[in-house]
Design a protein around this motif. Sequence first.
Motif, short mmCIF file in Angstrom:
data_model
loop_
_atom_site.label_atom_id
_atom_site.label_comp_id
_atom_site.label_asym_id
_atom_site.label_seq_id
_atom_site.Cartn_x
_atom_site.Cartn_y
_atom_site.Cartn_z
N GLU A 60 0.84 -1.20 0.00
CA GLU A 60 0.00 0.00 0.00
C GLU A 60 0.87 1.25 0.00
O GLU A 60 1.99 1.23 0.45
CB GLU A 60 -0.95 0.00 1.20
CG GLU A 60 -0.32 -0.34 2.54
CD GLU A 60 0.41 0.79 3.23
OE1 GLU A 60 0.15 1.98 2.94
OE2 GLU A 60 1.24 0.50 4.09
N GLU A 93 2.19 3.49 -11.81
CA GLU A 93 1.96 2.07 -11.54
C GLU A 93 1.89 1.33 -12.87
O GLU A 93 1.37 1.84 -13.85
CB GLU A 93 0.66 1.86 -10.77
CG GLU A 93 0.71 2.34 -9.34
CD GLU A 93 1.66 1.53 -8.47
OE1 GLU A 93 1.82 0.32 -8.70
OE2 GLU A 93 2.27 2.13 -7.56
N THR A 142 -4.59 -0.50 -9.99
CA THR A 142 -4.51 -0.27 -8.55
C THR A 142 -5.89 0.14 -8.03
O THR A 142 -6.82 0.29 -8.81
CB THR A 142 -3.43 0.80 -8.24
OG1 THR A 142 -3.21 0.84 -6.84
CG2 THR A 142 -3.84 2.16 -8.75
#
Length: 138
Positions: free
Chosen positions: A24, A43, A47
Amino acid sequence: ENIYAVAERYEGFRRAVLDLKIPEKVIRDKGSLDSLIELVKNENHKTAILCSSDIFAVQVLRRLAPAGIRVPEDVGLIGFDGIPLLEYVTPPISTVSQEVPELANAAFTHLRRRMEGCEEDVPSTITTHFRIVERGSL
């Protein structure tokens, strides 16, 4: 701006990701939506964004589209509170909904016991139920 509720939600989130060993990243500053956009863009996999309130989830949704980030294709989004507004945005946002009648009853009972001087019968913590309302943002 209820800091206690936000702190408790964060603590529950933190314990859950530790228990489940889920990686996280947390952005705690409400004013740093730009940081969130950059984090999502960097990313290389889908996500999820868990917001501490439904209103904040709507604000996040409004910032993602201009940045070219699609919900739910690129990122999942969920709020917290269960406000009806979430059904009317596109896509409809998923939420953690508190059971308001149960919460109100617990608060009233707690207050009444304190007013009656029954301090020993008043628990220091009250836990109520919740439900996850899945909509089009996951």
